[in-house]
Design an enzyme around this catalytic site. Structure first.
Site, PDB file in Angstrom:
ATOM      1  N   HIS A  76       0.842  -1.200   0.000  1.00  0.00           N
ATOM      2  CA  HIS A  76       0.000   0.000   0.000  1.00  0.00           C
ATOM      3  C   HIS A  76       0.869   1.239   0.000  1.00  0.00           C
ATOM      4  O   HIS A  76       1.807   1.350   0.789  1.00  0.00           O
ATOM      5  CB  HIS A  76      -0.905   0.000   1.242  1.00  0.00           C
ATOM      6  N   SER A  77       0.598   2.163  -0.907  1.00  0.00           N
ATOM      7  CA  SER A  77       1.241   3.482  -0.916  1.00  0.00           C
ATOM      8  C   SER A  77       2.762   3.359  -1.027  1.00  0.00           C
ATOM      9  O   SER A  77       3.277   2.792  -1.980  1.00  0.00           O
ATOM     10  CB  SER A  77       0.814   4.240   0.349  1.00  0.00           C
ATOM     11  N   TYR A  78       3.504   3.884  -0.034  1.00  0.00           N
ATOM     12  CA  TYR A  78       4.971   3.792  -0.015  1.00  0.00           C
ATOM     13  C   TYR A  78       5.456   2.354  -0.193  1.00  0.00           C
ATOM     14  O   TYR A  78       6.525   2.111  -0.777  1.00  0.00           O
ATOM     15  CB  TYR A  78       5.482   4.380   1.304  1.00  0.00           C
TER      16      TYR A  78
END
Length: 241
Positions: A76-78
């Site tokens: 998720h994300s980073y």
């Protein structure tokens, strides 16, 4: 039965997956949702030396220590950076890569390259007393909320698990280039709710590294869909099992 390894994004901890894990397990799958170094139950390890490579080591270490194979690796994300580098190191153990509203890097890129607004966060951190701690993004008025979460109870729960992110995590580049990793199928899940100003998403190339057409799914919610739409997210992930 599949093995899911869910990797949280910047500032979060493994607790953010608490609504998703039981849904996947109820379908008969094995699920891991660890906190990366410096977060959650590992918050005491937070320090300026913690970087992207540290978190890649976390993921690779868990997979090898548990002798996991055919892993559906979700970032998720980073954590899109984290799973990319992890898959580059141990591609033979990864069955599928899932980029959940995530940064999708090229070889040698850092978070700053993928998400340019990150540079502003680093500059603010470098001017602060610590010089290396990047605080979580502040809550914004609806519809943006806190990472896309707007329900007051959920916001309070989310805020309780957030920690500062070391600058080094956002500066270290990914290490890609292993041809075997190119063969791993990829799925991109985009959360298409309101996006804060300055945050961008790279277009997904129509053809993936393994030569197949890109698979892109969308959820009508903000960034932290594991909190706002856990059932819908789980249904998508179960399609890959």
């Amino acid at each position: 039965m599949s093995t899911f390894l869910l990797v949280h994004g910047a500032w979060h901890s493994g607790r953010c997956w608490e609504r998703v894990v039981p849904l996947l397990e109820a379908a008969g799958h094995r699920v891991f949702a660890p906190s990366l170094t410096g977060f959650g139950d590992k918050a005491h390890l937070l320090g300026p030396e913690v970087g992207l490579d540290t978190h890649v080591d976390d993921v690779v270490g868990l997979i090898t220590e548990e002798n996991l194979r055919d892993v559906v690796l979700v970032g998720h994300s980073y954590a899109g950076l984290v799973i990319s580098s992890a898959a580059n190191r141990i591609p033979e153990r990864i069955a599928h890569l899932v980029y959940l509203d995530a940064m999708v890097p090229e070889d040698g890129e850092s978070a700053v390259d993928v998400q340019p607004m990150t540079r502003q966060l680093i500059e603010l951190a470098e001017k602060s007393e610590s010089g290396w701690r990047v605080p979580p993004m502040p809550e914004q008025p609806a519809p943006f909320g806190l990472f896309g979460v707007t329900d007051p109870a959920d916001v309070a729960w989310l805020r309780g698990m957030l920690s500062d992110q070391p600058v080094r995590c956002l500066q270290q580049p990914v290490r890609l280039g292993n041809p075997a990793a190119h063969a791993i199928p990829r799925t991109h899940i985009h959360n298409v709710g309101a996006m804060p100003a300055g945050v961008t998403r790279r277009p997904v190339p129509p053809i993936q590294p393994n030569g197949t057409a890109a698979q892109v799914w969308e959820l009508p919610t903000g960034h932290d869909c594991m909190i706002t739409m856990p059932s819908e997210l789980s249904e998508l992930l179960l399609k890959l099992s």
